[in-house]
Design an enzyme around this catalytic site. Structure first.
Site, PDB file in Angstrom:
ATOM      1  N   CYS A   1      -0.683   5.862  10.135  1.00 39.86           N
ATOM      2  CA  CYS A   1       0.552   5.267  10.777  1.00 39.86           C
ATOM      3  C   CYS A   1      -0.075   4.674  11.739  1.00 39.86           C
ATOM      4  O   CYS A   1      -0.701   4.195  12.637  1.00 39.86           O
ATOM      5  CB  CYS A   1       0.875   6.734  11.941  1.00 39.86           C
TER       6      CYS A   1
ATOM      7  N   CYS B   1       6.858  -4.539  16.136  1.00 36.00           N
ATOM      8  CA  CYS B   1       7.055  -3.594  17.036  1.00 36.00           C
ATOM      9  C   CYS B   1       5.352  -3.868  18.007  1.00 36.00           C
ATOM     10  O   CYS B   1       4.225  -4.334  16.365  1.00 36.00           O
ATOM     11  CB  CYS B   1       7.016  -2.114  16.829  1.00 36.00           C
TER      12      CYS B   1
ATOM     13  N   CYS C   1       3.280   8.383   1.619  1.00 37.61           N
ATOM     14  CA  CYS C   1       3.648   7.616   2.375  1.00 37.61           C
ATOM     15  C   CYS C   1       4.084   6.121   1.913  1.00 37.61           C
ATOM     16  O   CYS C   1       3.305   5.594   1.121  1.00 37.61           O
ATOM     17  CB  CYS C   1       2.968   7.307   3.629  1.00 37.61           C
TER      18      CYS C   1
ATOM     19  N   CYS D   1       1.700  -2.124  16.359  1.00 34.48           N
ATOM     20  CA  CYS D   1       1.576  -1.918  14.658  1.00 34.48           C
ATOM     21  C   CYS D   1       1.597  -2.667  13.806  1.00 34.48           C
ATOM     22  O   CYS D   1       1.370  -4.448  14.580  1.00 34.48           O
ATOM     23  CB  CYS D   1       3.355  -1.124  14.071  1.00 34.48           C
TER      24      CYS D   1
ATOM     25  N   GLU E   1       0.426  -1.571   0.292  1.00 32.25           N
ATOM     26  CA  GLU E   1      -0.328   0.066  -0.006  1.00 32.25           C
ATOM     27  C   GLU E   1       0.918   0.912   0.082  1.00 32.25           C
ATOM     28  O   GLU E   1       2.030   1.603   0.515  1.00 32.25           O
ATOM     29  CB  GLU E   1      -0.974  -0.018   1.581  1.00 32.25           C
TER      30      GLU E   1
ATOM     31  N   GLY F   1       7.206  -1.399   6.035  1.00 31.18           N
ATOM     32  CA  GLY F   1       8.427  -1.810   6.429  1.00 31.18           C
ATOM     33  C   GLY F   1       9.393  -1.371   6.868  1.00 31.18           C
ATOM     34  O   GLY F   1       8.761  -0.600   7.119  1.00 31.18           O
ATOM     35  N   GLU F   2      10.745  -1.881   7.345  1.00 29.27           N
ATOM     36  CA  GLU F   2      11.699  -1.784   7.898  1.00 29.27           C
ATOM     37  C   GLU F   2      12.192  -0.871   6.729  1.00 29.27           C
ATOM     38  O   GLU F   2      13.774  -1.792   6.238  1.00 29.27           O
ATOM     39  CB  GLU F   2      12.374  -2.107   8.929  1.00 29.27           C
TER      40      GLU F   2
ATOM     41  N   SER G   1      12.049   6.227  15.198  1.00 26.50           N
ATOM     42  CA  SER G   1      10.602   5.708  16.143  1.00 26.50           C
ATOM     43  C   SER G   1      11.029   5.890  17.188  1.00 26.50           C
ATOM     44  O   SER G   1      11.214   4.732  17.801  1.00 26.50           O
ATOM     45  CB  SER G   1       9.765   4.353  15.187  1.00 26.50           C
ATOM     46  N   LEU G   2      10.626   6.094  18.012  1.00 28.50           N
ATOM     47  CA  LEU G   2      11.592   6.382  19.003  1.00 28.50           C
ATOM     48  C   LEU G   2      10.671   5.557  20.798  1.00 28.50           C
ATOM     49  O   LEU G   2      11.134   4.368  20.739  1.00 28.50           O
ATOM     50  CB  LEU G   2      12.054   7.949  20.178  1.00 28.50           C
ATOM     51  N   HIS G   3       9.435   6.002  20.613  1.00 28.19           N
ATOM     52  CA  HIS G   3       8.423   5.699  21.407  1.00 28.19           C
ATOM     53  C   HIS G   3       8.697   4.916  23.100  1.00 28.19           C
ATOM     54  O   HIS G   3       7.500   4.923  23.736  1.00 28.19           O
ATOM     55  CB  HIS G   3       7.679   4.317  20.433  1.00 28.19           C
TER      56      HIS G   3
ATOM     57  N   SER H   1      12.027   6.525   7.709  1.00 23.15           N
ATOM     58  CA  SER H   1      12.011   6.784   9.660  1.00 23.15           C
ATOM     59  C   SER H   1      12.342   5.298   9.814  1.00 23.15           C
ATOM     60  O   SER H   1      12.078   4.576   8.982  1.00 23.15           O
ATOM     61  CB  SER H   1      10.701   6.764   9.354  1.00 23.15           C
TER      62      SER H   1
ATOM     63  N   CYS I   1       7.047  -6.986   7.708  1.00 23.10           N
ATOM     64  CA  CYS I   1       7.620  -5.706   8.414  1.00 23.10           C
ATOM     65  C   CYS I   1       7.909  -6.766   9.448  1.00 23.10           C
ATOM     66  O   CYS I   1       7.641  -8.268  10.195  1.00 23.10           O
ATOM     67  CB  CYS I   1       7.812  -5.005   9.178  1.00 23.10           C
TER      68      CYS I   1
ATOM     69  N   ASN J   1      -2.860   5.057  17.085  1.00 21.09           N
ATOM     70  CA  ASN J   1      -4.756   4.740  16.108  1.00 21.09           C
ATOM     71  C   ASN J   1      -4.738   2.997  16.158  1.00 21.09           C
ATOM     72  O   ASN J   1      -3.960   2.641  16.330  1.00 21.09           O
ATOM     73  CB  ASN J   1      -3.616   5.211  14.613  1.00 21.09           C
TER      74      ASN J   1
HETATM   75  N1  SAH Z   1       9.454   1.097   9.716  1.00 20.84           N
HETATM   76  C1  SAH Z   1       9.248   2.352  10.470  1.00 20.84           C
HETATM   77  C2  SAH Z   1       8.611   3.059   8.839  1.00 20.84           C
HETATM   78  C3  SAH Z   1       7.274   2.393   9.154  1.00 20.84           C
HETATM   79  S1  SAH Z   1       6.297   2.890  10.648  1.00 20.84           S
HETATM   80  C4  SAH Z   1       9.889   2.965  11.202  1.00 20.84           C
HETATM   81  O1  SAH Z   1       9.568   1.940  12.114  1.00 20.84           O
HETATM   82  O2  SAH Z   1       9.990   3.559  11.671  1.00 20.84           O
HETATM   83  C5  SAH Z   1       6.124   4.484  10.348  1.00 20.84           C
HETATM   84  C6  SAH Z   1       5.490   4.681  11.574  1.00 20.84           C
HETATM   85  O3  SAH Z   1       4.213   4.992  11.667  1.00 20.84           O
HETATM   86  C7  SAH Z   1       6.468   4.644  13.098  1.00 20.84           C
HETATM   87  O4  SAH Z   1       7.082   5.972  13.702  1.00 20.84           O
HETATM   88  C8  SAH Z   1       6.094   3.927  13.554  1.00 20.84           C
HETATM   89  O5  SAH Z   1       5.893   3.878  14.889  1.00 20.84           O
HETATM   90  C9  SAH Z   1       4.157   4.297  13.126  1.00 20.84           C
HETATM   91  N2  SAH Z   1       3.460   4.002  13.497  1.00 20.84           N
HETATM   92  C10 SAH Z   1       3.341   2.217  14.188  1.00 20.84           C
HETATM   93  N3  SAH Z   1       1.352   1.517  14.771  1.00 20.84           N
HETATM   94  C11 SAH Z   1       1.214   2.777  14.789  1.00 20.84           C
HETATM   95  C12 SAH Z   1       0.508   2.681  15.305  1.00 20.84           C
HETATM   96  N4  SAH Z   1      -0.896   1.750  15.168  1.00 20.84           N
HETATM   97  N5  SAH Z   1       0.027   4.146  15.418  1.00 20.84           N
HETATM   98  C13 SAH Z   1       0.376   5.516  15.427  1.00 20.84           C
HETATM   99  N6  SAH Z   1       1.584   5.417  14.962  1.00 20.84           N
HETATM  100  C14 SAH Z   1       2.322   4.012  14.858  1.00 20.84           C
HETATM  101 FE1  SF4 Z   2       7.685  -2.596  11.265  1.00 18.08          FE
HETATM  102 FE2  SF4 Z   2       8.419  -0.269  11.647  1.00 18.08          FE
HETATM  103 FE3  SF4 Z   2       5.775  -1.468  12.438  1.00 18.08          FE
HETATM  104 FE4  SF4 Z   2       7.672  -1.710  13.934  1.00 18.08          FE
HETATM  105  S1  SF4 Z   2       6.616   0.743  13.814  1.00 18.08           S
HETATM  106  S2  SF4 Z   2       6.755  -3.160  13.279  1.00 18.08           S
HETATM  107  S3  SF4 Z   2       9.282  -1.165  12.371  1.00 18.08           S
HETATM  108  S4  SF4 Z   2       6.865  -1.298  10.184  1.00 18.08           S
END
Ligand code: SAH
Ligand code: SF4
Length: 362
Positions: free
Chosen positions: A348, A131, A120, A134, A99, A174-175, A229-231, A206, A127, A305
């Site tokens: 996201c 995480c 995007c 996600c 997508e 994906g990463e 993506s620190l979180h 990212s 992936c 989200n």
């Molecule tokens: N894999 C890479 C890029 C794709 S994810 C990464 O992790 O950075 C893109 C962004 O969406 C990242 O910051 C990810 O942490 C965030 N993301 C993932 N799940 C989410 C969710 N449920 N709500 C909001 N942001 C989310």
């Molecule tokens: Fe993969 Fe990024 Fe989602 Fe983590 S947040 S599972 S690295 S796509």
């Protein structure tokens, strides 16, 4: 029953840089002006086949069509969202689905008001990083995208939407840094004057925090932007939601970030999803202030989200505001991103590897 899709037999022409196209055409005994002429047809005039390249000798067009696939993406479905975000579902040559999301106006994406049309982009099918919050990692990883499959997302979305894209974020499925060389090649093609011609500063990668690749990227000349993506601003919190933290703990990640900012003379962005009761407490905000100061990073908070099947919750607006107030009081440049595309699962973290019956997508 339709035949099972097969893996692409020929490389994609859009995976090649000008240098590679030149070497190939030279080997075929073609004149020196030919490579640029070919690129002009693909990226300037945006034709859809070699056959349309009317000032190329017919024999050469046939030869190229025999050796290279022209497009790696077939548009399957477009979903429009109430807030004007569009999600495009594409089928790859081997049947896998990916997508891309078009965000026509994204005033809050980086904090400043703008009329940017952002796309995007996905870099892998699925992936591997898993995480916990996600959707993209839920079904695991199946393969890396080829450079041409990454580049074609931009071309296809421009074609389908009629919009000129002026901002790209590698925040789809994906990463990106786990598909490093293909990503670098795709960015070279997107950035080049003979390619799509989009400035590197309008491109953001990212990453979930692959420290060695962050350093590798710092050593490359491209001035793309980097978002981490620190979180979680402590190992304890980060470990709980991001398995990658076991491989690259916070200290290792922050060291790579510092290396990046020094080499590039550039601010980083820390993305920080706010998840209720996990990383949105006062002490979490204070820890975030410390690490953002340490590596000179801006902070982009994203209220979580909803992902179907996952139990995490978005904090109330009052809690979100309280978190932001701590960052602001410490003078950390910080924004909060109220999401787009949530109603079509295009926000996201909501992009998920889809599997549809072959019949359903024909
Ligand atoms: N894999 C890479 C890029 C794709 S994810 C990464 O992790 O950075 C893109 C962004 O969406 C990242 O910051 C990810 O942490 C965030 N993301 C993932 N799940 C989410 C969710 N449920 N709500 C909001 N942001 C989310
Ligand atoms: Fe993969 Fe990024 Fe989602 Fe983590 S947040 S599972 S690295 S796509």
């Amino acid at each position: 029953m339709a035949a099972m899709p097969t893996a692409p037999a020929r490389p994609l022409i859009k995976s090649l840089t000008l240098e590679e196209v030149s070497a190939c055409l030279q080997a075929l005994g073609q004149p020196a002006f030919r490579p640029k002429q070919l690129m002009q047809w693909i990226y300037g005039k945006r034709v859809k086949s070699f056959a349309e390249m009317s000032d190329l000798p017919a024999a050469l067009r046939e030869q190229l069509a025999g050796e290279f696939a022209f497009s790696g993406l077939e548009p399957i479905r477009t979903l429009g969202s109430r807030d004007t975000t569009f999600k495009y579902l594409f089928r790859l040559d081997d049947g896998a689905l990916i997508e891309s999301v078009l965000i026509p106006a994204s005033p809050a994406l980086y904090g400043e008001a703008s009329d940017r049309r952002t796309i995007c982009i996905s870099t892998q099918v699925g992936c591997a990083y898993g995480c916990k919050f996600c959707a993209s990692g839920l079904d695991g990883w199946s393969r890396n995208l080829q450079p041409g499959e990454i580049v074609d997302q931009v071309l296809r979305v421009e074609e389908l939407s009629g919009e000129k894209i002026n901002n790209i974020v590698f925040m789809g499925m994906g990463e990106p840094l786990a598909n490093f060389e293909n990503l670098m090649k795709a960015i070279t093609i997107i950035n080049a004057p003979w390619g799509i011609g989009l400035g590197a500063r309008h491109i953001t990668i990212s990453t979930s925090g692959l420290a060695p690749q962050i350093k590798q990227l710092a050593d490359r000349p491209l001035q793309v932007r980097l978002a981490i993506s620190l979180h979680g601003a402590t190992d304890e919190v980060r470990q709980q939601i991001m398995p990658v933290n076991r491989k690259y703990p916070l200290a290792v990640l922050l060291e790579a970030c510092a290396y990046y900012t020094q080499r590039k003379k550039q601010w980083l962005t820390f993305e920080y999803i706010l998840i209720e009761g996990v990383n949105d407490r006062v002490e979490d905000a204070r820890a975030l202030v410390r690490v953002a100061r340490e590596v000179k990073a801006k902070v982009n908070c994203i209220p979580y989200n909803k992902v179907e099947g996952l139990e995490w919750k978005r904090p109330s607006e009052t809690r979100q505001d309280a978190f932001m107030a701590i960052l602001e009081a410490a003078r950390i440049p910080a924004t909060i991103r109220r999401e787009k595309g949530d109603d079509i699962a295009a926000a996201c973290g909501q992009l998920r590897r889809q599997t549809l019956p072959v019949e359903a997508v024909r």
